[in-house]
Design an enzyme around this catalytic site. Sequence first.
Site, short mmCIF file in Angstrom:
data_model
loop_
_atom_site.label_atom_id
_atom_site.label_comp_id
_atom_site.label_asym_id
_atom_site.label_seq_id
_atom_site.Cartn_x
_atom_site.Cartn_y
_atom_site.Cartn_z
N ASP A 176 0.84 -1.20 0.00
CA ASP A 176 0.00 0.00 0.00
C ASP A 176 0.88 1.25 0.00
O ASP A 176 1.69 1.45 0.90
CB ASP A 176 -0.91 0.02 1.23
CG ASP A 176 -2.03 -0.99 1.16
OD1 ASP A 176 -2.27 -1.51 0.05
OD2 ASP A 176 -2.65 -1.27 2.19
N GLU A 182 -0.96 -14.66 -8.46
CA GLU A 182 -0.30 -13.38 -8.22
C GLU A 182 0.97 -13.62 -7.43
O GLU A 182 1.12 -14.66 -6.79
CB GLU A 182 -1.19 -12.43 -7.41
CG GLU A 182 -2.46 -11.99 -8.11
CD GLU A 182 -3.17 -10.89 -7.34
OE1 GLU A 182 -2.61 -10.40 -6.33
OE2 GLU A 182 -4.28 -10.52 -7.75
N LEU A 199 4.82 -10.63 -2.84
CA LEU A 199 5.71 -9.52 -2.55
C LEU A 199 6.15 -8.85 -3.84
O LEU A 199 6.08 -9.45 -4.92
CB LEU A 199 6.94 -10.01 -1.77
CG LEU A 199 6.65 -10.66 -0.42
CD1 LEU A 199 7.94 -11.14 0.23
CD2 LEU A 199 5.91 -9.70 0.51
#
Length: 443
Positions: A67, A348, A351
């Site tokens: 984020d 996906e 990290l």
Amino acid sequence: MYASLFALKNAGVEGVMVDVWWGLVEKEGPLKYNWEGYAELVKMVQKLGLKLQVVMSFHQCGGNVGDSCSIPLPPWVLEEMSNNPDLVYTDKSGRRNPEYISLGCDSLPVLRGRTPIQVYSDYMRSFRERFNHYLGNVIVEIQVGLGPCGELRYPAYPESNGTWRFPGVGEFQCYDKYMRASLAAAAEAIGKTDWGLEGPHDAGQYNQLPEETGFFQREGTWNTEYGYFFLEWYSGKLVEHGDKILSAAQGIFEGTGAILSGKVAGIHWHYKTRSHAAELTAGYYNTRNRDGYLAIARMLSKHGVVFNFTCMEMRDGEQPERANCSPEGLVRQVKMATKSAGTQLAGENALERYDSGAYSQVLATDRSDSGNGLTAFTYLRMNKRLFEAENWSKFDEFVKNMSEGGRNTTLSESDMSRTNLYVRFIKDHNVHKKKSIIKTTCL
């Protein structure tokens, strides 16, 4: 933005992803939607001949891995949370988490006369009406947000304010009044009223290891009649939550031509232990004796939803020994579960990486004969570092490898430097190639 998208198009990338944030679109008040910023992006993507995947992001942005900005839930929702703190997930210490509305109140009219499921449904319906002409041709996939970080899970390992640190077991999130009422009702239904008073008393704290707790240790409470009851209830509520939202999404987007997907977290730490503690607190009832991903895969399959899973880039050998990690074992298990359930699997990376080692691991996972192959892959994330010469060269090679079905194995496995990207590959079943989509949180 335009120049970056143009470069990706020339590299053979198929499209881009964007989070469609509830906290931005319905910011001004209930049922007051502002889609205009996203409309500009859709037109730009269409002009370049790219495709778009959108994420219905019903969670806050900020406080988790990757984020880079802060987007809270809509102000009017936060006001309701302030008036009724039990609308959010709560741990045994009473710590409230405003990332996402507690699934305990899914079917209660707690948001100014509407239930959370109704609010999510109205939001998706408004999106469909605004972008109907683009669905199925420009907007090719809708990933439906199902929890914190958009993932179907409880916020058992919150990183904000240092609450949780890897590889802690996390904590159960079942202490708001709605979850407690549900637990009490489940216990009463089987004549075990005492079991419904609270969650496990011996599950430890966020940053403890399994053997430091009574619940998660080798022969702990997880492996008792009470443990079976609690974990069945806790994980069952999560699957039920996903089922409700995806049932609504299926009805809303049916006939548009857009694919639906749902995201599940790759919680790989303590996977080698008997209890799989970190998975249990997140809501995945997966232990040495039980497959916790089959029920989720079957629920997704029922709605024709793609199972999107993380940590595809990780290797067991990269992880610290004390964490008892096995991302490779976890991925193998999920591949088998999705194959058994008859649902497609997408992947996906967990990290932010640009290195060839991570790319190679994704290719190896895709080529593996065990369980489902990948119909899609997402790589974190598009930003200026992607376009640095060395990173771009490796990425370009990765795109070529994936488009050739992973047959080209020229990528080096020795480069382990960490980076920051978001790419997706969709399998074209007519030509048996994978198409690439870069994903970016550009709005």
